[in-house]
Design a protein around this motif. Structure first.
Motif, mmCIF file in Angstrom:
data_model
loop_
_atom_site.group_PDB
_atom_site.id
_atom_site.type_symbol
_atom_site.label_atom_id
_atom_site.label_comp_id
_atom_site.label_asym_id
_atom_site.label_seq_id
_atom_site.Cartn_x
_atom_site.Cartn_y
_atom_site.Cartn_z
ATOM 1 N N LYS A 25 10.471 8.925 -10.508
ATOM 2 C CA LYS A 25 9.142 9.092 -9.907
ATOM 3 C C LYS A 25 8.892 8.025 -8.858
ATOM 4 O O LYS A 25 8.326 8.306 -7.797
ATOM 5 C CB LYS A 25 8.056 9.054 -10.981
ATOM 6 C CG LYS A 25 6.663 9.360 -10.429
ATOM 7 C CD LYS A 25 5.644 9.412 -11.532
ATOM 8 C CE LYS A 25 4.270 9.790 -11.050
ATOM 9 N NZ LYS A 25 3.761 9.114 -9.891
ATOM 10 N N HIS A 26 9.327 6.803 -9.117
ATOM 11 C CA HIS A 26 9.138 5.720 -8.159
ATOM 12 C C HIS A 26 9.845 6.033 -6.832
ATOM 13 O O HIS A 26 9.254 5.863 -5.754
ATOM 14 C CB HIS A 26 9.651 4.402 -8.745
ATOM 15 C CG HIS A 26 9.565 3.256 -7.797
ATOM 16 N ND1 HIS A 26 8.381 2.646 -7.459
ATOM 17 C CD2 HIS A 26 10.528 2.616 -7.085
ATOM 18 C CE1 HIS A 26 8.613 1.688 -6.592
ATOM 19 N NE2 HIS A 26 9.912 1.650 -6.357
ATOM 20 N N ASP A 29 7.998 8.921 -5.092
ATOM 21 C CA ASP A 29 6.707 8.482 -4.567
ATOM 22 C C ASP A 29 6.876 7.604 -3.328
ATOM 23 O O ASP A 29 6.123 7.733 -2.356
ATOM 24 C CB ASP A 29 5.918 7.726 -5.633
ATOM 25 C CG ASP A 29 5.429 8.622 -6.756
ATOM 26 O OD1 ASP A 29 5.526 9.866 -6.626
ATOM 27 O OD2 ASP A 29 4.943 8.081 -7.777
ATOM 28 N N GLU A 30 7.850 6.709 -3.352
ATOM 29 C CA GLU A 30 8.113 5.868 -2.179
ATOM 30 C C GLU A 30 8.533 6.719 -0.982
ATOM 31 O O GLU A 30 8.105 6.475 0.147
ATOM 32 C CB GLU A 30 9.202 4.833 -2.487
ATOM 33 C CG GLU A 30 8.737 3.702 -3.369
ATOM 34 C CD GLU A 30 7.690 2.833 -2.708
ATOM 35 O OE1 GLU A 30 7.813 2.511 -1.518
ATOM 36 O OE2 GLU A 30 6.709 2.486 -3.398
ATOM 37 N N SER A 33 5.472 8.457 0.455
ATOM 38 C CA SER A 33 4.686 7.510 1.254
ATOM 39 C C SER A 33 5.317 7.316 2.629
ATOM 40 O O SER A 33 4.607 7.309 3.648
ATOM 41 C CB SER A 33 4.580 6.163 0.544
ATOM 42 O OG SER A 33 3.872 6.291 -0.653
ATOM 43 N N ASN A 101 -4.292 9.730 -10.029
ATOM 44 C CA ASN A 101 -2.836 9.681 -9.878
ATOM 45 C C ASN A 101 -2.413 9.409 -8.433
ATOM 46 O O ASN A 101 -1.289 9.714 -8.050
ATOM 47 C CB ASN A 101 -2.209 11.006 -10.328
ATOM 48 C CG ASN A 101 -2.347 11.232 -11.804
ATOM 49 O OD1 ASN A 101 -2.304 10.290 -12.585
ATOM 50 N ND2 ASN A 101 -2.516 12.479 -12.203
ATOM 51 N N ILE A 103 -0.971 8.079 -5.160
ATOM 52 C CA ILE A 103 0.093 7.154 -4.776
ATOM 53 C C ILE A 103 -0.132 6.632 -3.370
ATOM 54 O O ILE A 103 0.433 5.618 -2.984
ATOM 55 C CB ILE A 103 1.492 7.812 -4.869
ATOM 56 C CG1 ILE A 103 1.575 9.074 -4.035
ATOM 57 C CG2 ILE A 103 1.850 8.073 -6.302
ATOM 58 C CD1 ILE A 103 2.967 9.657 -3.926
ATOM 59 N N SER A 121 -1.162 12.521 -4.355
ATOM 60 C CA SER A 121 -0.959 12.179 -5.765
ATOM 61 C C SER A 121 0.226 12.947 -6.312
ATOM 62 O O SER A 121 0.606 13.988 -5.781
ATOM 63 C CB SER A 121 -2.223 12.467 -6.580
ATOM 64 O OG SER A 121 -2.607 13.807 -6.438
ATOM 65 N N SER A 122 0.804 12.406 -7.376
ATOM 66 C CA SER A 122 1.979 13.046 -7.954
ATOM 67 C C SER A 122 1.963 12.908 -9.465
ATOM 68 O O SER A 122 1.309 12.024 -10.010
ATOM 69 C CB SER A 122 3.259 12.424 -7.394
ATOM 70 O OG SER A 122 3.398 11.104 -7.860
ATOM 71 N N TYR A 131 8.239 18.028 -10.944
ATOM 72 C CA TYR A 131 7.502 17.043 -10.148
ATOM 73 C C TYR A 131 6.406 17.784 -9.397
ATOM 74 O O TYR A 131 6.672 18.748 -8.687
ATOM 75 C CB TYR A 131 8.459 16.362 -9.175
ATOM 76 C CG TYR A 131 7.840 15.311 -8.289
ATOM 77 C CD1 TYR A 131 7.531 14.058 -8.778
ATOM 78 C CD2 TYR A 131 7.601 15.565 -6.944
ATOM 79 C CE1 TYR A 131 6.999 13.074 -7.960
ATOM 80 C CE2 TYR A 131 7.066 14.595 -6.112
ATOM 81 C CZ TYR A 131 6.769 13.355 -6.624
ATOM 82 O OH TYR A 131 6.241 12.379 -5.808
ATOM 83 N N LEU A 133 3.428 17.458 -6.607
ATOM 84 C CA LEU A 133 2.905 16.666 -5.502
ATOM 85 C C LEU A 133 1.669 17.367 -4.960
ATOM 86 O O LEU A 133 1.706 18.565 -4.686
ATOM 87 C CB LEU A 133 3.952 16.515 -4.403
ATOM 88 C CG LEU A 133 3.564 15.652 -3.213
ATOM 89 C CD1 LEU A 133 3.361 14.208 -3.632
ATOM 90 C CD2 LEU A 133 4.619 15.737 -2.134
#
Length: 189
Positions: A25-26, A29-30, A33, A101, A103, A121-122, A131, A133
């Motif tokens: 998830k990290h 999410d990165e 972004s 949630n 991000i 958000s995710s 997943y 989004l």
């Protein structure tokens, strides 16, 4: 020459531990972004700054309590009242009610006709490969706010067996979602 390109691609590859959903998830999410910011949106860090300010207040109160005239059992009410109930309660309210949630929260892109940014958000539930989004308006009541959009897809299509993110496929999916958000006008009631 070809070996250098392959070596550079391996160095820049985003690799996750496929057995750790937080790691997956990290990385996702990165990447989201990066994609949103590369599309001209600027990150809005006001809520993060408020959380940091409240955290600093909590630390200052804890330091005051540490060097307070009375020792621990006598200053227990001060500690519980100020730090744990009031300020931590404020922090939890901000996180629970405002951020949820999220991000990434953005300002509107420069030169855009919209007056509102995005809230991205995710979700990646534990023991699941789905997943989700979501992209919504930072100000849903605004007249220029778009209809929230989301997708839910299996992460297995974006990672190799070694845990390397196939960024091209992921970027296409995220950019398609951003385009869907930008293309859909808000329906009036």
């Amino acid at each position: 020459m070809q070996e250098k390109k392959t070596e550079m691609a391996n160095k820049n590859a985003k690799k996750a531990n496929l057995l750790d959903h937080h790691s997956i998830k990290h990385i996702l999410d990165e990447s989201v972004s990066e994609i949103v910011i590369s599309r001209g949106h600027v990150e809005d860090v006001r809520m993060s700054n408020i959380r940091l300010f409240l955290g600093t207040i909590i630390i200052v109160i804890a330091l005051i309590a540490q060097f307070y005239n009375k020792k621990f059992p006598q200053n227990q009410d001060f500690l519980i009242g100020c730090i744990y109930i009031v300020f931590n309660g404020l922090l939890q309210l901000i996180i629970h009610l405002k951020e949820k949630n999220a991000i990434l929260v953005t300002y509107p892109p420069k030169g855009s006709y919209t007056s509102t940014g995005l809230v991205v958000s995710s979700k990646l539930p534990r023991f699941s490969d789905e997943y989700t989004l979501s992209i919504a308006s930072a100000d849903p009541k605004s007249i220029s706010a778009g209809k929230p959009v989301q997708f839910t897809k299996s992460i297995t299509q974006w990672f190799t067996k070694d845990g390397v993110l196939v960024e091209g496929l992921f970027w296409k999916d995220v950019e398609a979602l951003i385009d869907d958000y930008a293309a859909e006008p808000k329906k009036s009631k």
